[in-house]
Design an enzyme around this catalytic site. Structure first.
Site, PDB file in Angstrom:
ATOM      1  N   THR A 209       2.901   7.780 -11.476  1.00 52.05           N
ATOM      2  CA  THR A 209       1.483   7.919 -11.190  1.00 52.05           C
ATOM      3  C   THR A 209       0.676   8.567 -12.317  1.00 52.05           C
ATOM      4  O   THR A 209       1.171   9.436 -13.046  1.00 52.05           O
ATOM      5  CB  THR A 209       1.258   8.728  -9.897  1.00 52.05           C
ATOM      6  OG1 THR A 209      -0.139   8.907  -9.693  1.00 52.05           O
ATOM      7  CG2 THR A 209       1.909  10.105  -9.987  1.00 52.05           C
TER       8      THR A 209
ATOM      9  N   ARG B 178      -7.420   3.318 -17.902  1.00 54.98           N
ATOM     10  CA  ARG B 178      -6.076   2.758 -18.042  1.00 54.98           C
ATOM     11  C   ARG B 178      -5.975   1.713 -19.142  1.00 54.98           C
ATOM     12  O   ARG B 178      -4.963   1.632 -19.841  1.00 54.98           O
ATOM     13  CB  ARG B 178      -5.628   2.178 -16.698  1.00 54.98           C
ATOM     14  CG  ARG B 178      -5.304   3.256 -15.686  1.00 54.98           C
ATOM     15  CD  ARG B 178      -4.950   2.686 -14.331  1.00 54.98           C
ATOM     16  NE  ARG B 178      -4.528   3.745 -13.422  1.00 54.98           N
ATOM     17  CZ  ARG B 178      -4.263   3.559 -12.142  1.00 54.98           C
ATOM     18  NH1 ARG B 178      -4.389   2.344 -11.613  1.00 54.98           N
ATOM     19  NH2 ARG B 178      -3.879   4.560 -11.381  1.00 54.98           N
TER      20      ARG B 178
ATOM     21  N   THR C 149       0.835  -1.207   0.000  1.00 50.41           N
ATOM     22  CA  THR C 149       0.000   0.000   0.000  1.00 50.41           C
ATOM     23  C   THR C 149       0.864   1.249   0.000  1.00 50.41           C
ATOM     24  O   THR C 149       0.485   2.281  -0.564  1.00 50.41           O
ATOM     25  CB  THR C 149      -0.922   0.007   1.237  1.00 50.41           C
ATOM     26  OG1 THR C 149      -1.721  -1.177   1.234  1.00 50.41           O
ATOM     27  CG2 THR C 149      -1.836   1.222   1.252  1.00 50.41           C
TER      28      THR C 149
END
Length: 664
Positions: free
Chosen positions: A308, A340, A100
């Site tokens: 990102t 995406r 994470t």
């Protein structure tokens, strides 16, 4: 605060709180089994020799056990402890080392801080992003809970980036719109610069220290303890001293993350090995939709490190060797902020058609240097550093070479929106008593065939909390914990012993690399039947080669050779189900793009009015979930299918989004 100070002292001393019983072979002065937040609490651990006389076996009893301590696992664990349950958290990593921590972009919630927003618009975008394979009841639950979940994180101390007037800053992200796709680009992604996952994980871990949770840190979960179709806990290996621990619990939550390391090039940590997915498979339960593997458009060329989507949300653009902003041709409205799967396929087509960059023309560029340096420094500081380290690029002056890279697993352990694990019996969903799953290990299914960026961190906190709430609804702290057979977990110990003394001809690292390269070449962004069939045969053959492994470390103290071999077993089970599921699905949907079956196959042809059309039978269309099972001894994969849930939790409050042709 006394509990927090106690843990701080324990961590500084690198030792753990004492339990009632030490394993028979534990060396004097060794670190003990686990720590609790309350240093005065003692466990009910007991030494047992029922399943092995060679390995120290310790039995524990808890109300609930959570496997995994990433975002989802921590949220479930402290949610249970907060409700008064005696809770254990088993993790092969220290919690803040969980994957994470690598999430960058943000967490979606319709707060409306940048413009008017509505959670129903978020719901619509998520259903559309899933290519109508997502279960709309679970998507309804997640998107409605999103604003409160982000506010909860803020109250826990998560340091969100701010607007000038002090509100949580929200950036644009791919596949997100206003007014059900008719109002332009939404700014819905709440972020902490480009380190959102890092902040979220540390915030949740800090919060968890308020509660009396027993952490079994650096313990490798081997298998679920199943009896009479119910889950009654887990069996785990203490990596530090080689002792075996049977943790018996009324409720078990699996939150072990994804299995990105089945592929050669991925953004996942080396520890993302599908442990929970494989444990469920070995228990004879199904996994769902594993063929849907997300390729993130912007992994650094050569290194695979994540860049990102927030870069494009801040105004970055993708360009080809001709300097062309090519996404305008593939997604005229959303452009670089299409979903995406669309962006990854578009990049791959540009490279195939000879417009790639570099000497080999095998990647494209992500351009940021047209943005103000101040914006890059404030909003994307981590990316600037990552690009310099891994690509040698100064983002204020030159573009970053990028290539689609495996990033996320949409599939996983099938659950309902409460986090309860499901099996499919005679065409009906049945809850597996005592077993829950959340996070990337689970498939609720809120992501369907393609996840929207920044919905994954939301998934973690919403469904980690949902698991805790669901358990609290059905159980009370102190309820009697079901018994297990004296020899429960015996097969797990036998497998461990077999691997520890494996003396074949193939190194674990060699077999793992062969599997990863096979998956990379046979189940990539674009797929075709003949290549998938070849991949099925190759992965099945490699699965058979597990019998010929050679391990070199025969010890039990920090035997990383053994742990990596256990992880390889888990990866192989995930790889088998992924490639067999992909070969069987004769359509293109979301992240699963077949060049020999280019169209989506629904129950109706949604490119035309459905009036007058005859609905295809369930067996003839593909808008359905894949359920996969593996015969662990032979590697044979069996597939069946279950319907997608189209109804929301409340049609009057949130209407179903009917399937349509998906475009951006």
């Amino acid at each position: 605060m006394s509990g927090v100070r106690a843990v701080s002292r324990l961590l500084r001393a690198r030792r753990l709180a004492l339990t009632w019983a030490q394993p028979a072979a534990s060396p004097i002065g060794a670190r003990s089994f686990h720590f609790t937040v309350d240093g005065n609490k003692r466990s009910s651990a007991k030494v047992s020799d029922a399943i092995s006389t060679q390995y120290p076996v310790v039995d524990h009893e808890f109300d609930a056990v959570v496997v995994g301590a990433g975002g989802a696992g921590l949220r479930a664990a402290f949610g249970l402890s907060e409700a008064g349950f005696n809770t254990a958290c088993v993790t092969k990593l220290f919690p803040t080392r969980s994957h994470t921590v690598a999430a960058q972009g943000g967490i979606n919630a319709a707060l409306g801080n940048m413009e008017e927003d509505n959670w129903r618009w978020h719901f619509y975008d998520t259903v559309k992003g899933s290519d109508w394979l997502g279960d709309q009841d679970a998507i309804h639950y997640m998107t409605e809970q999103a604003p409160a979940s982000v506010v909860e994180l803020e109250n826990y101390g998560m340091p969100f980036s701010r607007t000038e007037d002090g509100k949580i800053y929200q950036r644009a992200f791919g596949g997100q719109s206003l007014k059900f796709g008719k109002g332009g680009q939404a700014h819905r992604c709440c972020c902490v610069a480009d380190r959102t996952g890092h902040s979220l994980l540390h915030t949740l871990y800090g919060r968890s220290l308020r509660y009396d949770t027993s952490y079994f840190v650096e313990y490798f979960a081997l298998d679920l303890l199943m009896e009479n179709g119910e889950c009654r806990g887990v069996i785990a290996l203490c990596i530090e001293d080689g002792s075996i621990h049977r943790i018996r619990a009324r409720n078990t939550v699996v939150a072990t993350g994804g299995y990105g390391r089945t592929y050669f090039s991925c953004t996942s940590a080396h520890t993302s090995t599908g442990d929970g997915t494989a444990m469920v498979t070995r228990a004879g339960l199904p996994c769902q939709d594993l063929e849907f593997v997300q390729f993130h458009p912007t992994g650094i060329y050569g290194a695979g490190c994540l860049i990102t989507e927030g870069c494009r949300g801040e105004g970055g653009i993708l360009i080809n060797s001709q300097g062309e902003r090519f996404m305008e041709r593939y997604a005229p409205v959303a452009k670089d902020l299409a979903s995406r799967d669309v962006v990854s396929r578009s990049m791959t087509l540009e490279i195939r058609e000879g417009r790639g960059c570099g000497p080999e023309k095998d990647h494209v560029y992500l351009q940021l240097h047209h943005l103000p340096p101040e914006q890059l420094a404030v909003r994307l500081p981590g990316i600037s550093e990552t690009a310099m380290i891994f690509a040698g690029v100064d983002v204020t002056k030159e573009p970053i070479p990028v290539l689609p890279t495996v990033h996320y697993n949409m599939g996983g352990i099938p659950t309902n929106y409460k986090g309860q694990v499901l099996r499919h019996v005679n065409g009906q969903d049945q809850v597996v008593p005592g077993l829950y799953a959340c996070g990337e290990a689970a498939c609720a299914s809120v992501h369907g065939a393609n996840r929207l960026g920044a919905n994954s961190l939301l998934d973690l906190v919403v469904f980690g909390r949902a698991c805790a709430l669901s358990i609290a609804e059905s159980c009370r702290p102190g309820d009697k914990v079901p018994s297990i057979k004296p020899n429960a977990g015996e097969e797990s110990v036998m497998n461990l012993d077999k691997l520890r003394f494996a003396n074949g001809t193939i190194r674990t690292s060699e077999l793992r690399l062969s599997m990863q390269k096979s998956m990379q070449s046979h189940a990539a962004v674009f797929r075709v039947g003949s290549v998938l069939q070849e991949g099925c045969e190759k992965i099945l053959r490699l699965y058979g080669d597990l019998q010929h492994l050679k391990t070199f470390d025969r010890g039990m103290v920090w035997n990383t050779d053994l742990v990596e071999t256990l992880e390889l077993q888990n990866l192989m089970l995930c790889a088998l189900q992924t490639i067999y599921g992909a070969e069987a699905r004769k359509e293109s949907r979301g992240a699963h793009a077949r060049e020999d079956f280019k169209e989506r196959v629904d129950e109706y042809d949604y490119s035309k009015p459905i009036q007058g059309q005859q609905k295809k039978p369930f067996q003839e269309h593909w808008r359905k979930h894949t359920l996969s099972y593996v015969d662990v001894k032979t590697g044979k994969v069996s597939l069946e299918y279950r319907p997608v849930i189209d109804k929301t939790l409340n049609e009057a409050d949130c209407a179903t989004v009917p399937p349509a042709i998906r475009s951006y």
